[in-house]
Each structure stands twice: as structure tokens, then as C-alpha cells.
Motif scaffolding. Structure first.
Motif, mmCIF file in Angstrom:
data_model
loop_
_atom_site.group_PDB
_atom_site.id
_atom_site.type_symbol
_atom_site.label_atom_id
_atom_site.label_comp_id
_atom_site.label_asym_id
_atom_site.label_seq_id
_atom_site.Cartn_x
_atom_site.Cartn_y
_atom_site.Cartn_z
ATOM 1 N N THR A 82 0.834 -1.203 0.000
ATOM 2 C CA THR A 82 0.000 0.000 0.000
ATOM 3 C C THR A 82 0.867 1.250 0.000
ATOM 4 O OG1 THR A 82 -1.563 -1.261 1.329
ATOM 5 C CG2 THR A 82 -1.984 1.085 1.091
ATOM 6 N N GLY A 83 1.926 1.247 0.827
ATOM 7 C CA GLY A 83 2.799 2.420 0.902
ATOM 8 C C GLY A 83 3.454 2.725 -0.431
ATOM 9 N N SER A 84 4.097 1.717 -1.031
ATOM 10 C CA SER A 84 4.789 2.015 -2.291
ATOM 11 C C SER A 84 3.793 2.313 -3.404
ATOM 12 C CB SER A 84 5.736 0.876 -2.678
ATOM 13 O OG SER A 84 5.233 -0.353 -2.293
ATOM 14 N N ALA A 85 2.633 1.636 -3.389
ATOM 15 C CA ALA A 85 1.637 1.924 -4.426
ATOM 16 C C ALA A 85 1.111 3.344 -4.291
ATOM 17 C CB ALA A 85 0.485 0.921 -4.329
ATOM 18 N N ALA A 86 0.921 3.806 -3.044
ATOM 19 C CA ALA A 86 0.410 5.160 -2.841
ATOM 20 C C ALA A 86 1.383 6.188 -3.414
ATOM 21 C CB ALA A 86 0.196 5.408 -1.348
ATOM 22 N N VAL A 87 2.673 6.024 -3.084
ATOM 23 C CA VAL A 87 3.670 6.984 -3.566
ATOM 24 C C VAL A 87 3.802 6.906 -5.092
ATOM 25 C CG1 VAL A 87 6.119 7.571 -3.502
ATOM 26 C CG2 VAL A 87 4.915 7.013 -1.386
ATOM 27 N N LEU A 88 3.949 5.671 -5.618
ATOM 28 C CA LEU A 88 4.091 5.511 -7.069
ATOM 29 C C LEU A 88 2.857 6.013 -7.812
ATOM 30 C CD1 LEU A 88 5.776 2.002 -7.424
ATOM 31 C CD2 LEU A 88 6.707 4.201 -8.137
ATOM 32 N N GLY A 89 1.676 5.727 -7.253
ATOM 33 C CA GLY A 89 0.441 6.166 -7.889
ATOM 34 C C GLY A 89 0.348 7.683 -7.947
ATOM 35 N N ALA A 90 0.715 8.330 -6.842
ATOM 36 C CA ALA A 90 0.663 9.793 -6.805
ATOM 37 C C ALA A 90 1.673 10.385 -7.793
ATOM 38 C CB ALA A 90 0.947 10.291 -5.394
ATOM 39 N N ILE A 91 2.884 9.804 -7.834
ATOM 40 C CA ILE A 91 3.875 10.299 -8.791
ATOM 41 C C ILE A 91 3.365 10.087 -10.218
ATOM 42 C CG2 ILE A 91 6.214 9.980 -9.687
ATOM 43 C CD1 ILE A 91 7.125 9.212 -6.921
ATOM 44 N N GLY A 92 2.763 8.908 -10.450
ATOM 45 C CA GLY A 92 2.237 8.605 -11.781
ATOM 46 C C GLY A 92 1.173 9.598 -12.223
ATOM 47 N N ALA A 93 0.328 10.024 -11.252
ATOM 48 C CA ALA A 93 -0.722 10.979 -11.592
ATOM 49 C C ALA A 93 -0.141 12.362 -11.874
ATOM 50 C CB ALA A 93 -1.735 11.061 -10.445
ATOM 51 N N TYR A 161 -5.954 23.212 -6.466
ATOM 52 C CA TYR A 161 -4.946 23.592 -5.469
ATOM 53 C C TYR A 161 -3.624 22.871 -5.690
ATOM 54 C CZ TYR A 161 -6.173 19.324 -2.991
ATOM 55 O OH TYR A 161 -6.386 18.027 -2.675
ATOM 56 N N VAL A 162 -3.682 21.634 -6.233
ATOM 57 C CA VAL A 162 -2.432 20.951 -6.518
ATOM 58 C C VAL A 162 -1.722 21.644 -7.678
ATOM 59 C CG1 VAL A 162 -1.385 18.793 -7.258
ATOM 60 C CG2 VAL A 162 -3.244 18.751 -5.614
ATOM 61 N N GLU A 163 -2.501 22.036 -8.702
ATOM 62 C CA GLU A 163 -1.895 22.748 -9.823
ATOM 63 C C GLU A 163 -1.290 24.064 -9.356
ATOM 64 O OE1 GLU A 163 -4.802 22.968 -12.905
ATOM 65 O OE2 GLU A 163 -4.376 20.923 -13.590
ATOM 66 N N ALA A 164 -2.005 24.720 -8.426
ATOM 67 C CA ALA A 164 -1.474 25.984 -7.895
ATOM 68 C C ALA A 164 -0.164 25.753 -7.160
ATOM 69 C CB ALA A 164 -2.504 26.630 -6.959
ATOM 70 N N ALA A 165 -0.119 24.687 -6.357
ATOM 71 C CA ALA A 165 1.103 24.390 -5.614
ATOM 72 C C ALA A 165 2.235 24.052 -6.575
ATOM 73 C CB ALA A 165 0.861 23.222 -4.648
ATOM 74 N N ALA A 166 1.900 23.297 -7.659
ATOM 75 C CA ALA A 166 2.927 22.938 -8.641
ATOM 76 C C ALA A 166 3.434 24.194 -9.347
ATOM 77 C CB ALA A 166 2.374 21.950 -9.653
ATOM 78 N N ALA A 167 2.492 25.091 -9.689
ATOM 79 C CA ALA A 167 2.896 26.334 -10.357
ATOM 80 C C ALA A 167 3.721 27.190 -9.408
ATOM 81 C CB ALA A 167 1.652 27.099 -10.826
ATOM 82 N N GLY A 168 3.450 27.080 -8.099
ATOM 83 C CA GLY A 168 4.205 27.821 -7.106
ATOM 84 C C GLY A 168 5.617 27.278 -6.894
ATOM 85 N N GLY A 169 5.965 26.259 -7.644
ATOM 86 C CA GLY A 169 7.333 25.765 -7.595
ATOM 87 C C GLY A 169 7.581 24.731 -6.518
ATOM 88 N N GLU A 170 6.511 24.116 -5.966
ATOM 89 C CA GLU A 170 6.724 23.083 -4.954
ATOM 90 C C GLU A 170 7.378 21.864 -5.593
ATOM 91 O OE1 GLU A 170 6.572 23.389 -1.953
ATOM 92 O OE2 GLU A 170 5.065 24.879 -1.372
ATOM 93 N N ARG A 171 8.203 21.189 -4.819
ATOM 94 C CA ARG A 171 8.878 20.020 -5.359
ATOM 95 C C ARG A 171 7.925 18.824 -5.426
ATOM 96 N NH1 ARG A 171 14.497 18.942 -4.512
ATOM 97 N NH2 ARG A 171 15.636 20.881 -4.693
ATOM 98 N N LEU A 172 8.324 17.816 -6.206
ATOM 99 C CA LEU A 172 7.489 16.638 -6.411
ATOM 100 C C LEU A 172 7.141 15.951 -5.088
ATOM 101 C CD1 LEU A 172 6.173 14.704 -8.433
ATOM 102 C CD2 LEU A 172 8.316 13.451 -8.520
ATOM 103 N N TRP A 173 8.159 15.798 -4.200
ATOM 104 C CA TRP A 173 7.910 15.095 -2.940
ATOM 105 C C TRP A 173 6.887 15.811 -2.086
ATOM 106 C CZ3 TRP A 173 8.539 10.371 -2.677
ATOM 107 C CH2 TRP A 173 9.618 9.744 -3.311
ATOM 108 N N HIS A 174 7.002 17.140 -2.078
ATOM 109 C CA HIS A 174 6.044 17.919 -1.308
ATOM 110 C C HIS A 174 4.637 17.700 -1.869
ATOM 111 C CE1 HIS A 174 4.617 21.397 1.062
ATOM 112 N NE2 HIS A 174 3.779 21.517 0.051
#
Lengths: 271, 306
Positions: A82-93, A161-174
Motif C-alpha cells: 500500500t505504501g509504495s503503491a500510494a507513492v508511485l500512484g501519486a507520482i504517476g498521476a 490547489y495541486v496545480e497551484a502548488a505545482a505552479a508555485g514551484g513546490e517540489r514533487l515530494w512535497h
């Protein structure tokens, strides 16, 4: 308590009790698990409530002792998957290219029956023991779980809000840990339940095929395998561990279904 | 259509490469696994040479992969051809798995439609609840229950499979219990997929029109809802093939059925990974074929929209 919450609690309680019993079982077993106390395949009597097994060992004691490793291994597998799938899934999205790679990997693993995969790994790694079973179960489970996690993470990743955070220069991990995953709590909890059921299936099947725990270890699946030839003399030696595995799988699965978010159609993938 | 075939073939090749690498990269090899007591390191080394295990990995990888199309699956740790070991066992397993797949398809379609005709009624809830409960049961637990009830207590069906001289089960009733043990968990799983696919399709506009036209519910189901749900249902059944082949290994050991399960059981004792790799390659090929069929069904029913 709202009715829905109460209904969920009623569904979650039985598997929790069962898991607790399996965990403390080895301490409350009345007899040692590896010494004969009755005749082989003896019928139930006052000193052995469920009779004896193929060597005359107490079935009840072995039943109480035989669930802990199964539950602990399955929990570990479910947490890791579940842990690795959650992280990989979020990165994939968040990163479509990674998402496509994950999809392809899942397509490949789907061609490998999980039972054969576990045999392949445990036989190629003879000294791996329980670790090999756990490693194989994790590797075989992640691709399916990632699909589900990525599906749930998709809409969240595309939200404002995720797009806003990404546009704000937040890193992938954050983005992954702070923005996407906290919004997937319900899905991930249900996913954990399903992965636990799948892990019970795989760990028990590996034990049944005798690539996991070795005799004289007390293990529910191993007990079924060892005692099946005496099923007519003392059916309890086979029926009791079968019922234990069946109840565990069944009750956890019903609980996971109750925890799943009630929105739309559920992509329930067990293995 | 060509693209679908190519994609499936490519995935299979990648899987086979992964299988070979798993056997190769993990510690332990066939020569050491079959060593007997009192054998010196030189003896093991000689057998390693005999089995060709001392050649470079890439060379052996090419040999294994190029042998696959000609049905050459390599050599077992005991020096037998893997193909010979599997030639009589694999067809038996395919018969068992195929029968279980047919039973699963019939049962899950029947139960799913029965539940869908009365949405949210008592039948619907009972079917969905039971399906969820049984889909998680390991096959060997189901097998023990069936064995106890249908064979040992009632004596209706034989408990073990007896084999004829040609290596096939001597009586068709010996197929029933193993097939049922495989079918029950998979039916639970597929009934849920059928039910969900039907519920999705029931929301489509053309179904609403059919209902408003006053067509009887079962006609709407068979003529308007089912055709649209077919691709999802086929894909679900296709993914069951892998579970059925994996479960067959387990169920065969219980009922002593003469399939790949017995071959694998002795391979487990010998720690014979080339045999497992061969079985995995065959299973992967069968599953690829079934998934390809599901792809084609989807392409046919949805036209050239994709």
C-alpha cells in the motif's frame, strides 16, 4: 455515532478480534506445539479439545500458535504494497510518463499467476525462507495496487490547489506527500484491507505448497496439508485451520469493502 | 488489430525475460539444489558444466528464449527435458482450468443478471454480499470444505482422481470437485464485475429510452444492457485465467489430479527452478492468448472507436 460509522465499526470489529487472537494465541496455547499429547489423529477429548494431529500433537494449541506468523507477514506485505503503491500512484498521476511506465509494468505482471510467481522466487532463492515469500508477494502486489492508487490520485492531481502548488514551484515530494496522499486516506485504507486479504491468500498458499514455513512449525496452511490424509479420523485437524484462514480472509474482506469510499463504481482488484 | 497482437506479444516477451532473470539473479541454482549428501564440490561443478550452467548468462538467455517458439523449455535439474515433463500434464490442467472458466462465466453472468433485475432488492444484496465474501477465500480452503461435504460425508463424488494409463482422469466425475473449488472464488470476483458493469450500463441514455418505451425488464437486460457491458465482463473473465491457472496448482495437489500441480510439487522438493520457469512461460502464453481474445471482443463490440 452516525449509522454509517456504526455499520463500519460492526464490520471492522470481527477481523480485529481475530487478528488479536492470532497474535496472542501462542501464549495461551495449553500444550507445547511440538510434543505429542495424544494418539495420532485422536478424536477430541478432555485433554485435547480438538483432538490430535498426525503425530498426536494438540490441534487446539497448534491452531492458537499457527496464525501469528501468517498475520504478521500479511500485515507487513500489505503495509509495504500500500505504501509504495500510494507513492508511485501519486507520482504517476503528477508525471504522466511515469504513469505510463507503471501501466506497462502492471500489464506484464498480469501475465504471471501470483502462485507461480511465488514458487519461482522461493525456489530460485532457497535460503530466502519467509523473506522470499514476503518479497515475492510485495513485488507481485504493487503493480495492481498502483493502478488503483493512480486512478484515485488522478482527479486529485488535476485539482486546482495541486496545480497551484505545482505552479508555485513546490517540489514533487512535497506535492506527493502533502497535497495528494492526504486526500486519498479512505481509498488507501480500503486498499490496505484488500492487499491484506491478497497477502493472506499468497502467504497461506505458499505455506500450503510447502515453500514457506517448514515442519514442525505450527502454521494453519501447513496444518491443512499435513493432516489431510487423516481427515476421516480427526476432521478437526483439517477443518479448524481451514475455518481460521477462511474466517480471516472473509472478515477482513468485508471490512475493507465497508471502508471503501462510496463514490461510484469500485475497481476492486484482489490479486 | 495488428497493433493489439503486437502489444500482447511484446508484453509476453518482457515477462519471459523477467522470469529468466529471476531464476538467474537469485542465489541458488539447479546443480546445487539436486546435490546429494557426500557429493564433493567438484561433482557439483561437473553437473553444472553438464547442465550448461557455466556458460555466460547472455548466451543461456538467448538459448532459452530462442528455444521457446519451438517448444523447447530447457532441461530440468535432473536432466530431463522440461517439455517432456509437461506434455501430458499441461493439457489436463488446461481442461480443468477451461472447465472452471466456463462454469465461472455461466454462474457469474447468471447471478449478476439476476441481481441486476431487482436493483437494491434482497436478492441483489444477498448476491453481492456473498460474492464479496467468497472472492477472498484461498482455493485450498474451499477445496477442503467441498471435500468434506460432497465426498467424505455424503459420498456423492470421488475424493481423489484416479488416472488412466494415458495419464488422463479415468472418470469425468473426478473433475467436478477440483473445478468447483476453482470456480467458487472466481465466481465471487466476476459476479461483482458483472454487477458493476451492468449498473454502469443501465445509466446509459439508450437504456433509459428502452425502459420508457415500456419494454419488459429482462428484454432491456438482454438486448440493451448486456451488450454494452460485454467488454468489461470479458476483460474480467480474462484476468481470472491467471488466478485459475495458479489456483489449479494448489487444487490439483489436494485432489491428486494429474496436472502441472503434481509436476510442480516434485519440482518444489527438488528446488527445480527450470521446471517452474517452463510452467510460468506456458501459463504466460495461455493468459496472453485469453487477454488477446478479450481485446478482440472489445474491439469488435465497440467498433473502431478506439
Amino acid at each position: 455515532m452516525t449509522p454509517r460509522l456504526r455499520a463500519t465499526a460492526v464490520r471492522v470489529l470481527p477481523p480485529l478480534l481475530l487478528v488479536c487472537l492470532a497474535l496472542v494465541g501462542p501464549w495461551i496455547a495449553p500444550h507445547p506445539i511440538d510434543a505429542p499429547v495424544t494418539a495420532p489423529y485422536a478424536e477430541p477429548g478432555p485433554d485435547a479439545l480438538l483432538g490430535g494431529d498426525q503425530l498426536g500433537r494438540d490441534v487446539l494449541s497448534r491452531l492458537l500458535a499457527g496464525g501469528r506468523d501468517l498475520v504478521l507477514s500479511s500485515t507487513l506485505v500489505a503495509v509495504l504494497v500500500t505504501g509504495s503503491a500510494a507513492v508511485l500512484g501519486a507520482i504517476g498521476a503528477l508525471r504522466p510518463r511515469v504513469g505510463r511506465l507503471v501501466e506497462r509494468t502492471a500489464d506484464v505482471v498480469m501475465l504471471l499467476p501470483a502462485v507461480l510467481g511465488i514458487l519461482l522466487v522461493t525456489l530460485s532463492w532457497p535460503d530466502g525462507g519467509r523473506l522470499a515469500v514476503i518479497a515475492a508477494a510485495v513485488v507481485l502486489g504493487v503493480p495492481y495496487a498502483v493502478r488503483l492508487a493512480a486512478g484515485a490520485a488522478g482527479p486529485v492531481a488535476a485539482s486546482g490547489y495541486v496545480e497551484a502548488a505545482a505552479a508555485g514551484g513546490e517540489r514533487l515530494w512535497h506535492l506527493v506527500l502533502r497535497e495528494v496522499l492526504p486526500n486519498l486516506r479512505a481509498t488507501l485504507l480500503a486498499l490496505f484491507g484488500l492487499r491484506f486479504v491478497a497477502a493472506v491468500y499468497l502467504v497461506a498458499t505458499a505455506a500450503f505448497l510447502q515453500v514457506g514455513p517448514q515442519p514442525p512449525a505450527a502454521d494453519w496452511a501447513l496444518m491443512i496439508r499435513e493432516n489431510s490424509s487423516g481427515i476421516l479420523l480427526n476432521p478437526w485437524a483439517v477443518v479448524a485451520p481451514s475455518a481460521a484462514i477462511g474466517l480471516l480472509a472473509l472478515s477482513v474482506n468485508l471490512a475493507a469493502a465497508a471502508l471503501a469510499p462510496q463514490t461510484g463504481r469500485k475497481a476492486v482488484t484482489v490479486l | 488489430m495488428g497493433a493489439v497482437v503486437l502489444k500482447r506479444a511484446a508484453l509476453l516477451v518482457v515477462l519471459l525475460a523477467l522470469v529468466f532473470l529471476t531464476v538467474e539473479l537469485l542465489p541458488g541454482d539447479a546443480a546445487a539444489a539436486t546435490s546429494e549428501r557426500g557429493e564433493s564440490a567438484a561433482d557439483i561443478e561437473r553437473r553444472r558444466e553438464l547442465l550448461g550452467l557455466n556458460r555466460p548468462v547472455l548466451e543461456r538467455f538467448w538459448d532459452w528464449m530462442s528455444g521457446l517458439p519451438t517448444a523447447d523449455l530447457g532441461t530440468s535439474a535432473r536432466g530431463e527435458k522440461v517439455t517432456d515433463l509437461l506434455s501430458s500434464a499441461f493439457p489436463n490442467t488446461l481442461v480443468l482450468g477451461g472447465l472452471a472458466l466456463l462454469l465461472t462465466a455461466a454462474l457469474s453472468l447468471g447471478l449478476g443478471c439476476w441481481a441486476a433485475l431487482r436493483p437494491d432488492g434482497r436478492v441483489d444484496r444477498a448476491v453481492s454480499g456473498t460474492a464479496t465474501a467468497v472472492l477472498a477465500l484461498p482455493e485450498f480452503v474451499v477445496a477442503v470444505a467441498l471435500l468434506l461435504v460432497l465426498s467424505l460425508w455424503t459420498g456423492w463424488l470421488p475424493a481423489v482422481t484416479l488416472t488412466d494409463a494415458d495419464g488422463t482422469p479415468s472418470d469425468w466425475t473426478m473433475l467436478i470437485l477440483p473445478a468447483l473449488a476453482l470456480t467458487i472464488p472466481q465466481t465471487g470476483w466476476n459476479t461483482r464485475i458483472v454487477r458493476a458493469a451492468l449498473a454502469d450500463e443501465a445509466r446509459a441514455p439508450h437504456v433509459e429510452t428502452a425502459v420508457l418505451d415500456g419494454l419488459p425488464p429482462h428484454r432491456v437486460l438482454t438486448h440493451h444492457v448486456l451488450p454494452g457491458a460485454l467488454p468489461t465482463v470479458t476483460a474480467g473473465l480474462a484476468t481470472s485465467t491467471g488466478m485459475l491457472l495458479g489456483g489449479a496448482v494448489v487444487v490439483e495437489t489436494i485432489f491428486n489430479y494429474p496436472g502441472i500441480g503434481s509436476v510442480l510439487a516434485s519440482a518444489v522438493t527438488d528446488r527445480d527452478s527450470p521446471v517452474i520457469a517452463g510452467v510460468t512461460a506456458l501459463a504466460g502464453a495461455v493468459i496472453t492468448g485469453v487477454l488477446l481474445l478479450a481485446d478482440l471482443v472489445r474491439d469488435l463490440t465497440t467498433g473502431s472507436r478506439r
